[in-house]
Design a protein around this motif. Sequence first.
Motif, mmCIF file in Angstrom:
data_model
loop_
_atom_site.group_PDB
_atom_site.id
_atom_site.type_symbol
_atom_site.label_atom_id
_atom_site.label_comp_id
_atom_site.label_asym_id
_atom_site.label_seq_id
_atom_site.Cartn_x
_atom_site.Cartn_y
_atom_site.Cartn_z
ATOM 1 N N HIS A 5 -46.420 -9.302 -23.811
ATOM 2 C CA HIS A 5 -47.768 -9.881 -23.873
ATOM 3 C C HIS A 5 -48.240 -10.088 -25.314
ATOM 4 O O HIS A 5 -49.259 -10.731 -25.544
ATOM 5 N N LYS A 55 -49.877 -12.965 -30.712
ATOM 6 C CA LYS A 55 -51.068 -12.549 -29.969
ATOM 7 C C LYS A 55 -51.540 -11.179 -30.429
ATOM 8 O O LYS A 55 -50.748 -10.308 -30.777
ATOM 9 N N LYS A 56 -52.852 -11.002 -30.383
ATOM 10 C CA LYS A 56 -53.486 -9.718 -30.669
ATOM 11 C C LYS A 56 -54.341 -9.375 -29.455
ATOM 12 O O LYS A 56 -55.180 -10.179 -29.041
ATOM 13 N N LEU A 57 -54.093 -8.193 -28.877
ATOM 14 C CA LEU A 57 -54.824 -7.783 -27.686
ATOM 15 C C LEU A 57 -55.385 -6.383 -27.846
ATOM 16 O O LEU A 57 -54.809 -5.555 -28.555
ATOM 17 N N PHE A 65 -50.853 -5.714 -32.295
ATOM 18 C CA PHE A 65 -49.978 -6.865 -32.461
ATOM 19 C C PHE A 65 -48.624 -6.391 -32.997
ATOM 20 O O PHE A 65 -48.495 -5.272 -33.495
#
Length: 106
Positions: free
Chosen positions: A39, A44-46, A87
């Motif tokens: 993911h 992407k940074k979540l 990330f």
Amino acid sequence: MKQVINDIKITDLQPEVLERAASMLKAIAHPMRIAILSHLEDGKKLTVTEIHNLLKIEQSTTSHHLGILKDKGVLASQREGKNTFYFLKHDSLRNIIDCVSKCSVG
């Protein structure tokens, strides 16, 4: 025949570099952690909340796995206001994720 990765020969690596690499691979080698990394591809940074919602697991479990991945140098984090975003620490880790995905099919 020596294996070459980006012009670095595996046999030329220092033992401490190999130890760090093995430690990172051990951290990655868990189904939930592989799912987390998948993911976080493509820069992407979540947040913990976003990851636990995507994977449908407890937030405490998500935090535990993120802590391990961060501790072993696989992930980095950045605090923005109340949120901490996770990330991939190294873009080249995407190659490992890609390899695992391709190698585990069939």
